[in-house]
Write a protein that holds these residues in place. Sequence first.
Motif, mmCIF file in Angstrom:
data_model
loop_
_atom_site.group_PDB
_atom_site.id
_atom_site.type_symbol
_atom_site.label_atom_id
_atom_site.label_comp_id
_atom_site.label_asym_id
_atom_site.label_seq_id
_atom_site.Cartn_x
_atom_site.Cartn_y
_atom_site.Cartn_z
ATOM 1 N N SER A 1 14.636 7.386 -5.893
ATOM 2 C CA SER A 1 14.877 8.027 -4.614
ATOM 3 C C SER A 1 13.843 9.123 -4.388
ATOM 4 O O SER A 1 13.700 10.023 -5.203
ATOM 5 N N LYS A 2 13.113 8.990 -3.295
ATOM 6 C CA LYS A 2 12.050 9.950 -2.971
ATOM 7 C C LYS A 2 11.052 10.088 -4.116
ATOM 8 O O LYS A 2 10.543 11.161 -4.417
ATOM 9 N N GLY A 3 10.826 8.957 -4.821
ATOM 10 C CA GLY A 3 9.807 8.958 -5.855
ATOM 11 C C GLY A 3 10.284 9.419 -7.212
ATOM 12 O O GLY A 3 9.505 9.484 -8.153
ATOM 13 N N GLU A 4 11.568 9.736 -7.379
ATOM 14 C CA GLU A 4 12.078 10.191 -8.667
ATOM 15 C C GLU A 4 13.225 9.312 -9.111
ATOM 16 O O GLU A 4 14.038 8.865 -8.312
ATOM 17 N N GLY B 1 0.792 -1.231 0.000
ATOM 18 C CA GLY B 1 0.000 0.000 0.000
ATOM 19 C C GLY B 1 0.819 1.272 0.000
ATOM 20 O O GLY B 1 0.264 2.361 -0.178
ATOM 21 N N ARG B 2 2.142 1.169 0.165
ATOM 22 C CA ARG B 2 2.968 2.373 0.173
ATOM 23 C C ARG B 2 3.401 2.737 -1.254
ATOM 24 O O ARG B 2 3.562 1.873 -2.114
ATOM 25 N N SER B 3 3.629 4.010 -1.474
ATOM 26 C CA SER B 3 4.143 4.487 -2.752
ATOM 27 C C SER B 3 5.664 4.447 -2.743
ATOM 28 O O SER B 3 6.298 4.271 -1.686
ATOM 29 N N ALA B 4 6.264 4.654 -3.911
ATOM 30 C CA ALA B 4 7.722 4.686 -3.993
ATOM 31 C C ALA B 4 8.298 5.799 -3.121
ATOM 32 O O ALA B 4 9.320 5.622 -2.446
ATOM 33 N N ALA B 5 7.644 6.954 -3.126
ATOM 34 C CA ALA B 5 8.129 8.060 -2.309
ATOM 35 C C ALA B 5 8.145 7.701 -0.828
ATOM 36 O O ALA B 5 9.045 8.116 -0.086
ATOM 37 N N GLU B 6 7.196 6.902 -0.393
ATOM 38 C CA GLU B 6 7.113 6.514 1.015
ATOM 39 C C GLU B 6 8.121 5.424 1.385
ATOM 40 O O GLU B 6 8.318 5.137 2.558
ATOM 41 N N LEU B 7 8.760 4.839 0.370
ATOM 42 C CA LEU B 7 9.730 3.764 0.626
ATOM 43 C C LEU B 7 11.172 4.254 0.552
ATOM 44 O O LEU B 7 12.096 3.479 0.801
#
Length: 398
Positions: free
Chosen positions: A393-396, A182-188
Amino acid sequence: MSRRRVVLLGSTGSIGTQALEVVRAHPDRFEVVGLAAGRDAATVADQAREFGVRTVAIGDPAAGHQLAAEHTHLDVLDGPDGVTELARLDADLVLNGITGAVGLAPTLAALETGTPVALANKESLIVGGDLVVAAAEAAGGRETHLVPVDSEHSALAQCLRGGRRSEVGRLVLTASGGPFRGRSAAELADVSVEDALAHPTWEMGPVVTCNSATLMNKGLELIEAHELFDVPWDRLDVVVHPQSVVHSMVEFVDGSTLAQLSPPDMRLPIQLAMAWPQRLPHAFVACDWTRLSQLTFEPVDRSTFRALDLAESAGRRRGTWPAVLNAANEVAVEGFFDGRIGFLDITGVVEATLEAWAGQNPGNPRDLSDVTSADAWARRYASRALTAPRAVSKGEVV
């Protein structure tokens, strides 16, 4: 009825210790005749004493030499070759619970002697699928000589008993979703090793648990299912099932589906594999149907957990591609554990290594040395890629 003589590889790990629980529960059905571990010689000595085992193997040569010096009554084999030699011991079954690509050689050794293998070392089929399947067929057939231990593949093997192979529509593996469902890439981007190892339902070794967090484990299991059951890739699927009660399903061509359900406890599939094709009258656990309130399913978020697609792509390419995938992942997971890369960088390292492998003109492995060479190349490349992984990294993408 005579007892089944078992060689247990990886006896000090999660699979191995639970397999010994099965032996304790059924002393009239199983006899342990060989034990192997990586370096925990003290525990192996205790296990050998309890189960009356005379022949043991220790992967670490120094630990093996020390064990031989302190326990002169034991026949101690040491080093990777020693573990492989133990797999050739006269036995009715070799249970391979080793973690990692080092488990391939013992799997091949057992099959080459005609001994069935209860396979928890999924890397054997990931890294050397063509070789392992050929050895199993030569030994008597993959259905009799490659018995799955993983809960998902054990479930599939059980469900496949419910119909003819020509009636099978799809094999559906279930995934818990791991600790980051359920987490997004930014949250990981900033999750810790401790976070990745906090699996919500299963207790497993650290590498397998981390692979579950990235969903690489499910990708490897797809490759394993393809090799074990000879099912085309377009008839393999994955669905997220957070409760980890439905372990896998077989959908038949008429639309009916058979599923295998049990609590998330590895002793059940281990016991079944050790006694296969029989079921033993001892339940370590069972579902309490008065308390099981819901079973839910959802699609995999492949955009966040990209390891699944990378694994499927490597599996479809066959040859040495799965070996490169696995080796790069092992190096990347170790880099994450050591703090050299972040969680999302694991997939980046694997992807970069696979892209580089395309330029090596890879072919199909002819023997174990070809697989070993591909594995070594991937480890070297992935180790360099740890310094500059193509990761999110941080969704990017960076």
